[in-house]
Write a protein that holds these residues in place. Structure first.
Motif, PDB file in Angstrom:
ATOM      1  N   ASP A   3       0.847  -1.201   0.000  1.00  0.00           N
ATOM      2  CA  ASP A   3       0.000   0.000   0.000  1.00  0.00           C
ATOM      3  C   ASP A   3       0.883   1.252   0.000  1.00  0.00           C
ATOM      4  O   ASP A   3       0.572   2.251  -0.654  1.00  0.00           O
ATOM      5  N   ARG A   4       1.960   1.203   0.755  1.00  0.00           N
ATOM      6  CA  ARG A   4       2.859   2.371   0.826  1.00  0.00           C
ATOM      7  C   ARG A   4       3.688   2.481  -0.462  1.00  0.00           C
ATOM      8  O   ARG A   4       3.889   3.568  -0.983  1.00  0.00           O
ATOM      9  N   LEU A   5       4.164   1.353  -0.958  1.00  0.00           N
ATOM     10  CA  LEU A   5       4.903   1.374  -2.218  1.00  0.00           C
ATOM     11  C   LEU A   5       4.027   1.947  -3.331  1.00  0.00           C
ATOM     12  O   LEU A   5       4.479   2.736  -4.173  1.00  0.00           O
ATOM     13  N   LEU A   6       2.766   1.549  -3.317  1.00  0.00           N
ATOM     14  CA  LEU A   6       1.813   2.036  -4.321  1.00  0.00           C
ATOM     15  C   LEU A   6       1.721   3.564  -4.292  1.00  0.00           C
ATOM     16  O   LEU A   6       1.671   4.204  -5.341  1.00  0.00           O
ATOM     17  N   HIS A   7       1.735   4.145  -3.111  1.00  0.00           N
ATOM     18  CA  HIS A   7       1.661   5.608  -3.026  1.00  0.00           C
ATOM     19  C   HIS A   7       2.896   6.254  -3.648  1.00  0.00           C
ATOM     20  O   HIS A   7       2.803   7.314  -4.277  1.00  0.00           O
ATOM     21  N   TYR A   8       4.057   5.627  -3.468  1.00  0.00           N
ATOM     22  CA  TYR A   8       5.283   6.143  -4.089  1.00  0.00           C
ATOM     23  C   TYR A   8       5.133   6.105  -5.614  1.00  0.00           C
ATOM     24  O   TYR A   8       5.447   7.075  -6.317  1.00  0.00           O
ATOM     25  N   VAL A  63       2.381   6.024  -7.340  1.00  0.00           N
ATOM     26  CA  VAL A  63       1.358   6.993  -7.771  1.00  0.00           C
ATOM     27  C   VAL A  63       2.007   8.359  -7.957  1.00  0.00           C
ATOM     28  O   VAL A  63       1.755   9.062  -8.939  1.00  0.00           O
ATOM     29  N   ASN A  64       2.860   8.740  -7.015  1.00  0.00           N
ATOM     30  CA  ASN A  64       3.516  10.046  -7.109  1.00  0.00           C
ATOM     31  C   ASN A  64       4.424  10.134  -8.336  1.00  0.00           C
ATOM     32  O   ASN A  64       4.581  11.205  -8.916  1.00  0.00           O
TER      33      ASN A  64
END
Lengths: 319, 260
Positions: free
Chosen positions: B121-126, B128-129
């Motif tokens: 979930d956190r990797l996904l946010h990276y 996305v950015n």
């Protein structure tokens, strides 16, 4: 012995704030203790489940948060990080260790304000050291920890309160209500501002956004094709969210509508946790709901400790 | 008295910082993105008074970590999903063809998948950015305003070259650890894979196929010009990679080891 035990400094509030019983009348300390325990539990799960499995991928030399990547963000602003310039992953690991210990101490109420201070400093540091892996849920986390750090969050359900009881002081603890009230103002601001941005969006007003979100393979835990399709559902979900967020200040201020509005919020956050890849955002948001639960009444009725109950019953105050 | 003043300040801070953010007033300064709402780099500040007032609440938000950014999926939400793809290339591509490394968050089957709630979930946010601008990439709009989109595209690379390089290096290092038989690549490319979302009312499984857009390139085998960013931007209008200068006034880049 019957004198009320109020923990923490009494603030001197100006004007109408000082005259409002909502801002000045002490409330049961369990309300704040619940925020502490809930935040600590979510933080512990957050560290162990969403950071720890990939901590070396996120922080330290050669990682996605290699010190040079976000160094520019820390220059020329008031942002700060205890991890600034740290490449050595052993140091990063040590910080994670301290963070976990702080979360456990916060959960158990062992030097809770010191634990909250450490947890907050590390939360801000980890966020600023790799900003891209964080979202609004982490901002909520930091706000919660900030208030716990500066408020008497260990007045109940803590090592200190347990010791006090062992020494014979059976009085229930009260606190001045300001941390709970500020958290409520923050909660209202979160929903109302969210609603304001949403109503400015054409697709929100048109009822299409929930379809877009649920059909997006990036943001969803399950494929849109795996979900049941009931015509009109996504449009209703869009509008209910919009009205609920925009109307939240009124809903929460109206006693008869408060409980339904909060239950709708619980359903909203649990549903988003199940369907969307929002990391721990829904769970930190739910921590803001914890002061609304009358923990002290629940404890009295469930525990049924005769001596303590009669003593505490005298001090039950409306929250 | 101090506690009372603090409580009043917190009330003012919560209300004011949220109100200020309703009126975009910060200009992006061509470094990694902040969580604040920002106007495009080079824009003239339309609200200098709000900007001056907000600098006070911004300081407090930055010091205490109380960022007030509450616009989940609002006011717009992109019509497509984006995933970064890393492509490893060797100069002698006849002997060694390019290898593409997909994101661990990209579903193998868009009709059936499950993203567990974990660190991805956190990797996904990276990720996305990294691909944020491409969520709104639209061929018709791009063709209608090529200069605007080119500038936006180049600004994104100028802002995010450090995180792009960190991502490319991280993916490459992980891959080479599993394939010790391969030499380090001479060039690493970052592409954005776009998955258009089906329109409302579309039948189940009716999705347009994904497509890849070249984004940037890191010639990790070379030092490159000291005046240019180590990561080059792809120019979609002339179909080649171009070197970009460091933005004026930026700090000298920290030297990090080049080749993964």
């Amino acid at each position: 012995m019957n004198e009320q035990l109020v923990v923490g400094l009494k603030p001197s509030l100006p004007g109408f704030l000082g005259q409002s019983s909502w801002w000045t009348e002490p409330i049961r300390a369990e309300r704040l203790a619940a925020v502490r325990v809930g935040t600590a539990a979510v933080l512990l799960a957050d560290i162990c489940c969403t950071y720890f499995p990939q901590w070396a991928d996120f922080y330290g030399a050669g990682s996605l948060g290699s010190p040079e990547v976000f160094a520019g963000r820390l220059c020329g602003s008031f942002r700060w990080s205890l991890l600034a310039g740290i490449s050595d992953q052993r140091i990063v690991m040590a910080y994670f260790g301290v963070w976990i210990v702080a979360a456990v101490c916060l959960l158990l109420g062992i030097f809770p304000r010191l634990a909250a201070c450490a947890a907050w400093a590390l939360a801000v540091s980890f966020q600023n050291a790799n900003a891209y892996i964080h979202n609004s849920g982490d901002m909520v986390r930091q706000i919660l920890l900030f208030y716990l750090m500066i408020s008497p969050c260990g007045a109940a359900w803590s090592l200190a309160s347990w010791r006090r009881r062992r020494l014979g002081d059976q009085r229930p603890a009260f606190i001045h209500p300001w941390p709970i009230r500020l958290l409520l103002v923050q909660l209202v601001a979160i929903y109302f501002i969210n609603g304001t941005y949403k109503v400015a969006g054409e697709d929100w007003r048109g009822g299409e956004i929930m379809h877009r979100v649920l059909a997006n393979v990036l943001w969803t835990r399950f494929s849109y094709d795996q979900l049941p399709h009931i015509p009109g559902t996504v449009a209703v979900m869009t509008w209910v969210t919009l009205v609920w967020e925009l109307g939240f200040p009124i809903l929460i201020a109206t006693p008869r509508l408060r409980a339904p509005a909060l239950w709708l919020g619980v359903v909203f956050h649990l549903t988003s946790a199940a369907l969307l890849t929002l990391a721990p955002f829904p769970f930190y948001m739910l921590c803001l709901y914890l002061p609304f639960v009358p923990w002290e009444k629940w404890r009295l009725s469930r525990c049924g400790l005769p001596g303590r109950t009669s003593e505490e019953a005298k001090h039950l105050a409306p929250a | 008295v101090l506690l009372g003043a603090f409580i009043v300040w917190q009330l003012v801070f919560i209300v004011a910082s949220n109100l200020f953010d309703l009126f975009p007033h910060r200009i992006h300064r061509l470094d990694e993105m902040t969580s604040f709402r920002e106007l495009l780099a080079g824009t003239k500040n339309p609200r200098p008074v709000i900007h001056a007032l907000a600098s006070v609440t911004d300081c407090w938000a930055q010091l205490t970590g109380q960022y007030q950014m509450w616009w989940l999926f609002a006011p717009d939400f992109p019509q497509q999903a984006t995933f970064p793809v890393v492509e490893l290339r060797w100069d002698d591509d006849t002997a060694r063809p390019p290898i593409r490394l997909l994101s661990p968050t990209e579903p193998a089957n868009t009709s059936s998948y499950f993203h567990p709630p974990d660190s991805t979930d956190r990797l996904l946010h990276y990720e996305v950015n990294l691909g944020l601008g491409y969520g709104y990439w639209n061929e018709a709009e791009v063709a209608a305003a090529p200069d605007k989109w080119r500038k936006l595209h180049f600004d994104m690379v100028t802002s995010q070259w450090k995180s792009m390089r960190a991502y490319m290096r991280w993916k490459t290092t992980r891959f080479l650890a599993q394939r010790p038989d391969l030499p380090p690549p001479d060039e690493v490319r970052l592409l954005i894979r776009v998955y258009p979302s089906p329109p409302p009312g579309a039948a189940r499984g009716q999705r347009s196929p994904p497509y890849d857009l070249p984004y940037s390139r890191w010639r990790c085998a070379e030092d490159g010009s000291p005046d240019c960013l180590p990561v080059e931007a792809y120019d979609p209008f002339i179909d080649r990679y171009v070197a970009l200068p460091y933005p004026p006034g930026t700090q000298p880049p920290i030297k990090v080891s080049q080749r993964p």
